[in-house]
Design a protein around this motif. Sequence first.
Motif, mmCIF file in Angstrom:
data_model
loop_
_atom_site.group_PDB
_atom_site.id
_atom_site.type_symbol
_atom_site.label_atom_id
_atom_site.label_comp_id
_atom_site.label_asym_id
_atom_site.label_seq_id
_atom_site.Cartn_x
_atom_site.Cartn_y
_atom_site.Cartn_z
ATOM 1 N N SER A 305 0.827 -1.222 0.000
ATOM 2 C CA SER A 305 0.000 0.000 0.000
ATOM 3 C C SER A 305 0.855 1.263 0.000
ATOM 4 C CB SER A 305 -0.940 0.004 1.213
ATOM 5 O OG SER A 305 -0.233 0.271 2.427
ATOM 6 N N LEU A 306 2.094 1.160 0.475
ATOM 7 C CA LEU A 306 2.967 2.331 0.539
ATOM 8 C C LEU A 306 3.507 2.738 -0.835
ATOM 9 C CD1 LEU A 306 5.023 1.432 3.749
ATOM 10 C CD2 LEU A 306 3.209 3.132 3.557
ATOM 11 N N VAL A 307 3.516 1.791 -1.767
ATOM 12 C CA VAL A 307 4.062 2.097 -3.103
ATOM 13 C C VAL A 307 3.020 2.038 -4.211
ATOM 14 C CG1 VAL A 307 6.376 1.316 -2.487
ATOM 15 C CG2 VAL A 307 4.771 -0.308 -3.489
ATOM 16 N N GLU A 308 1.864 1.453 -3.905
ATOM 17 C CA GLU A 308 0.814 1.360 -4.913
ATOM 18 C C GLU A 308 -0.474 1.959 -4.367
ATOM 19 O OE1 GLU A 308 0.332 -2.360 -6.859
ATOM 20 O OE2 GLU A 308 2.468 -2.821 -6.900
ATOM 21 N N PRO A 309 -0.800 3.179 -4.794
ATOM 22 C CA PRO A 309 -1.988 3.884 -4.285
ATOM 23 C C PRO A 309 -3.286 3.108 -4.456
ATOM 24 C CG PRO A 309 -0.594 5.355 -5.554
ATOM 25 C CD PRO A 309 -0.054 3.978 -5.761
ATOM 26 N N LYS A 310 -3.345 2.238 -5.458
ATOM 27 C CA LYS A 310 -4.594 1.493 -5.702
ATOM 28 C C LYS A 310 -4.836 0.432 -4.632
ATOM 29 C CE LYS A 310 -2.467 -1.939 -8.787
ATOM 30 N NZ LYS A 310 -2.487 -2.538 -10.142
ATOM 31 N N ILE A 311 -3.780 0.079 -3.881
ATOM 32 C CA ILE A 311 -3.930 -0.894 -2.798
ATOM 33 C C ILE A 311 -4.208 -0.146 -1.502
ATOM 34 C CG2 ILE A 311 -2.795 -2.698 -1.448
ATOM 35 C CD1 ILE A 311 -1.216 -3.447 -3.913
ATOM 36 N N GLU A 312 -5.335 -0.447 -0.892
ATOM 37 C CA GLU A 312 -5.763 0.267 0.315
ATOM 38 C C GLU A 312 -4.862 -0.069 1.501
ATOM 39 O OE1 GLU A 312 -9.804 0.768 3.067
ATOM 40 O OE2 GLU A 312 -9.840 -0.401 1.212
ATOM 41 N N THR A 313 -4.480 0.967 2.246
ATOM 42 C CA THR A 313 -3.659 0.759 3.440
ATOM 43 C C THR A 313 -4.486 0.044 4.502
ATOM 44 O OG1 THR A 313 -2.428 2.786 3.003
ATOM 45 C CG2 THR A 313 -2.278 1.887 5.232
ATOM 46 N N PRO A 314 -4.000 -1.084 5.014
ATOM 47 C CA PRO A 314 -4.782 -1.813 6.028
ATOM 48 C C PRO A 314 -4.878 -1.009 7.315
ATOM 49 C CG PRO A 314 -2.581 -2.756 5.805
ATOM 50 C CD PRO A 314 -2.725 -1.752 4.706
ATOM 51 N N PRO A 315 -5.994 -1.132 8.051
ATOM 52 C CA PRO A 315 -6.134 -0.401 9.313
ATOM 53 C C PRO A 315 -5.100 -0.873 10.328
ATOM 54 C CG PRO A 315 -7.858 -2.065 9.108
ATOM 55 C CD PRO A 315 -7.153 -2.002 7.778
ATOM 56 N N VAL A 316 -4.688 0.026 11.202
ATOM 57 C CA VAL A 316 -3.694 -0.316 12.218
ATOM 58 C C VAL A 316 -4.264 -1.366 13.169
ATOM 59 C CG1 VAL A 316 -2.305 0.554 14.130
ATOM 60 C CG2 VAL A 316 -2.623 1.952 12.077
ATOM 61 N N ILE A 317 -3.500 -2.403 13.379
ATOM 62 C CA ILE A 317 -3.935 -3.502 14.236
ATOM 63 C C ILE A 317 -2.910 -3.723 15.340
ATOM 64 C CG2 ILE A 317 -4.456 -5.973 14.349
ATOM 65 C CD1 ILE A 317 -5.282 -5.835 11.416
ATOM 66 N N GLN A 318 -3.365 -3.908 16.567
ATOM 67 C CA GLN A 318 -2.472 -4.239 17.671
ATOM 68 C C GLN A 318 -2.456 -5.754 17.824
ATOM 69 O OE1 GLN A 318 -0.436 -2.473 19.996
ATOM 70 N NE2 GLN A 318 0.161 -4.590 20.337
ATOM 71 N N PHE A 319 -1.306 -6.352 17.596
ATOM 72 C CA PHE A 319 -1.197 -7.803 17.715
ATOM 73 C C PHE A 319 -0.823 -8.166 19.148
ATOM 74 C CE2 PHE A 319 -0.606 -7.035 13.208
ATOM 75 C CZ PHE A 319 -1.410 -8.013 12.644
ATOM 76 N N ASN A 320 -1.519 -9.139 19.675
ATOM 77 C CA ASN A 320 -1.313 -9.524 21.072
ATOM 78 C C ASN A 320 -1.066 -11.019 21.193
ATOM 79 O OD1 ASN A 320 -1.886 -7.016 22.701
ATOM 80 N ND2 ASN A 320 -3.762 -7.114 21.487
ATOM 81 N N PRO A 321 -0.254 -11.420 22.163
ATOM 82 C CA PRO A 321 -0.038 -12.850 22.414
ATOM 83 C C PRO A 321 -1.240 -13.444 23.131
ATOM 84 C CG PRO A 321 1.102 -11.552 24.065
ATOM 85 C CD PRO A 321 0.500 -10.565 23.100
ATOM 86 N N THR A 322 -1.523 -14.706 22.877
ATOM 87 C CA THR A 322 -2.620 -15.396 23.556
ATOM 88 C C THR A 322 -2.146 -16.759 24.043
ATOM 89 O OG1 THR A 322 -3.396 -16.229 21.410
ATOM 90 C CG2 THR A 322 -4.475 -14.244 22.274
ATOM 91 N N LEU A 323 -2.756 -17.223 25.102
ATOM 92 C CA LEU A 323 -2.398 -18.520 25.681
ATOM 93 C C LEU A 323 -3.104 -19.648 24.934
ATOM 94 C CD1 LEU A 323 -1.007 -20.047 28.077
ATOM 95 C CD2 LEU A 323 -3.174 -19.791 29.305
ATOM 96 N N VAL A 324 -2.348 -20.677 24.577
ATOM 97 C CA VAL A 324 -2.919 -21.870 23.944
ATOM 98 C C VAL A 324 -2.779 -23.020 24.940
ATOM 99 C CG1 VAL A 324 -2.830 -23.453 21.990
ATOM 100 C CG2 VAL A 324 -2.242 -21.036 21.665
ATOM 101 N N ARG A 325 -3.887 -23.431 25.513
ATOM 102 C CA ARG A 325 -3.864 -24.468 26.549
ATOM 103 C C ARG A 325 -3.848 -25.858 25.921
ATOM 104 N NH1 ARG A 325 -5.750 -22.521 31.670
ATOM 105 N NH2 ARG A 325 -6.406 -20.346 31.569
ATOM 106 N N ARG A 326 -2.824 -26.622 26.262
ATOM 107 C CA ARG A 326 -2.793 -28.017 25.842
ATOM 108 C C ARG A 326 -2.563 -28.878 27.093
ATOM 109 N NH1 ARG A 326 -0.017 -25.702 21.099
ATOM 110 N NH2 ARG A 326 -1.561 -25.608 19.410
ATOM 111 N N PHE A 327 -1.514 -29.716 27.090
ATOM 112 C CA PHE A 327 -1.426 -30.716 28.161
ATOM 113 C C PHE A 327 -0.081 -30.761 28.877
ATOM 114 C CE2 PHE A 327 -4.275 -32.396 24.799
ATOM 115 C CZ PHE A 327 -5.489 -32.183 25.466
ATOM 116 N N SER A 328 0.718 -29.695 28.791
ATOM 117 C CA SER A 328 2.038 -29.725 29.449
ATOM 118 C C SER A 328 2.059 -28.975 30.774
ATOM 119 C CB SER A 328 3.113 -29.156 28.523
ATOM 120 O OG SER A 328 2.860 -27.790 28.237
ATOM 121 N N VAL A 329 0.880 -28.564 31.249
ATOM 122 C CA VAL A 329 0.778 -27.860 32.535
ATOM 123 C C VAL A 329 -0.254 -28.557 33.399
ATOM 124 C CG1 VAL A 329 0.127 -25.710 33.700
ATOM 125 C CG2 VAL A 329 1.468 -25.631 31.590
#
Length: 333
Positions: A305-329
């Motif tokens: 999007s920074l070099v091609e005006p026809k491609i829309e700039t994606p909205p700002v997103i805050q990426f966050n870590p999440t816990l994945v519960r399995r069987f090692s705890v």
Amino acid sequence: MSTIHDVAELAKVSVATVSRVLNNHPSVSTKARLAVQEAIAQLNYQPNANAQALAVQNTDTIGVVVTDVTDAFFAILVKAVDKVAEKHNKTILIGIGYHHAEKEREAINTLLRKRCSCLVVHSKALSDKELSDYLDNVKGMVIINRVIKGYENRCVSLDNQKGTYIATEMLIRHGHKKIAYIGSNHAIFDEIERRSGYLEALKAHHYPIVEHAITHNSPDFEGGEQAMIDLLSYNKDLTAVVAYNDSMAAGAISVLNENNIKVPSHFSIIGFDDMPIARYLIPKLTTIRYPIDLMATYAANLALSLVEPKIETPPVIQFNPTLVRRFSVESIN
């Protein structure tokens, strides 16, 4: 060697103005242009020819710089960028940095010489200042897994500290009091943040830091094995560990099994990244998800999007870590 920042400071103009002068942009005033030209001459500044060429040339290639393509984490990153490239009828070229500044610089410059119109760069060894210079000159460059001050809108990152905080707190809530940390021996900010999250969780719950409960090694299977051996050598009453990544956690589990310490009935462990291996370990690994696929997709779309005006700039997103519960705890008795 003088940088574009040095030129801007001497000429008493912004870095953007220097960049416009270098690219012969008509919007620059005569006074500013002369000041910049005099500063360039005085400092004997040599503009990055690769970046200047990229500023005026557009191709159908996206460059990707990663640390090591043999690492599953970076393989996922590259695949995500490639999917975005394919969607827009583009191809990708890959450069490898191996955690060395010289290699990272060489990878970026090589991709620029090949006239990549966009770059998604995972750099841990280059300084903020050098990356800032690239960002000033390369319009379609985006940094992933790192934040450069002043360029936050072109950086895509995750809160690593929050991730290990969540992991450590989960172990605390399961009754564990002697919790260790296995970290990476690479001098990168990810390690600082992840170690900090572990320590902050202990502090928040008024847990003392156990002597010899923090160890560092290479962030791979072998490093996890050696780190776990070191922890067991120094400590006899540990009941849990937070690992820098899933590979180190896998290595640690193998050592625990060899010493007849059963996971999770005798010992709990949490990884980080949620790589495919986490689902196939025995037991399946509880871990912190690092959404590198989503982040790389976002970074590639942003770069385009920074070099091609026809491609829309994606909205700002805050990426966050999440816990994945399995069987090692498991809760401690």
